[in-house]
Write an enzyme that holds these catalytic residues in place. Sequence first.
Site, PDB file in Angstrom:
ATOM      1  N   GLU A  14     -14.390 -41.477  -7.423  1.00  0.00           N
ATOM      2  CA  GLU A  14     -15.813 -41.178  -7.345  1.00  0.00           C
ATOM      3  C   GLU A  14     -16.216 -40.487  -6.046  1.00  0.00           C
ATOM      4  O   GLU A  14     -17.166 -39.717  -6.038  1.00  0.00           O
ATOM      5  CB  GLU A  14     -16.621 -42.468  -7.499  1.00  0.00           C
ATOM      6  N   ASP A  59     -25.369 -34.367 -13.940  1.00  0.00           N
ATOM      7  CA  ASP A  59     -24.717 -34.878 -15.140  1.00  0.00           C
ATOM      8  C   ASP A  59     -25.714 -35.418 -16.153  1.00  0.00           C
ATOM      9  O   ASP A  59     -25.339 -36.090 -17.111  1.00  0.00           O
ATOM     10  CB  ASP A  59     -23.719 -35.982 -14.771  1.00  0.00           C
ATOM     11  N   THR A  67     -27.488 -40.144  -8.477  1.00  0.00           N
ATOM     12  CA  THR A  67     -26.340 -41.047  -8.463  1.00  0.00           C
ATOM     13  C   THR A  67     -26.184 -41.550  -7.038  1.00  0.00           C
ATOM     14  O   THR A  67     -26.261 -40.767  -6.089  1.00  0.00           O
ATOM     15  CB  THR A  67     -25.056 -40.316  -8.899  1.00  0.00           C
TER      16      THR A  67
END
Length: 268
Positions: A51, A69, A74
């Site tokens: 990640e 995304d 995020t």
Amino acid sequence: MLLTAAALVLVRASDRTPSASLAAPQRRVGKAHLTAPAKKEIAMKLVSSAENSSLNWRAQYGYVEDIRDGRGYTGGIVGFTSGTGDMLAVVARYVAARPRNNGLARFLPALRRVNGTASHAGLDPGFPAAWRAAAADPVFRVAQDAERDRVYFNPAVGQAKKDGLRALGQFAYYDAMVMHGPGPDPAGFGGIRAAAVRRAKPPAQGGGEVAYLTAFLNARTAAMRREPAHRDTSRVDTAQRVFLKAGNLGLNPPLRWSVYGDRYMIAK
């Protein structure tokens, strides 16, 4: 959230091991579950390598960006997102524990409104800076840890134990749940597990552990390829499958793997 392969961050030279081989040696299978502190630390490093291109997962509490995304912002140690509800849960937990002098509290209404969307409405321009600032507060870090365990780690490990899986299988479930979410739909963890069970029985049902994990990883990569942001399957193919091929069902170090072309090692 669902962590995504698109969250690419420049790799620190200290995190790379360019000379490490991708082949892991055969070894005895350890009995410890992923809940053992040393095993859980390995799990956190493995996820962080995929990640955040770093083994230093504790440096990711302040990470936040929109990786385009479709899930909005995020952030944090497992990629909580504003579009899937887990970022909202983290902030709500943090505000409950730190009701005063909390720079994220004012964003709670906006996080509720954008849940389920990719929108930044009400979050820009101040939310990323407030998230990064909050990462200096141990209470915020505890909130992230607690939501990670409640939503992803504990359910994944619990289901893996029911299925008779050891540490590698427990990690495979956890990583899948982080990326795809715990839902029963075909793109979620529940759907991936269901697809695997149709092809091979888990050990608790009398099947072989290696055969079942192979089926699970195959179902996982098939699900990843159906979503543009997840089409690079190296976090499975050059990491988890490497450990499985070596017979390292206990996820015992030394561990050598590669993600997105970058090589890593956990010596002990």
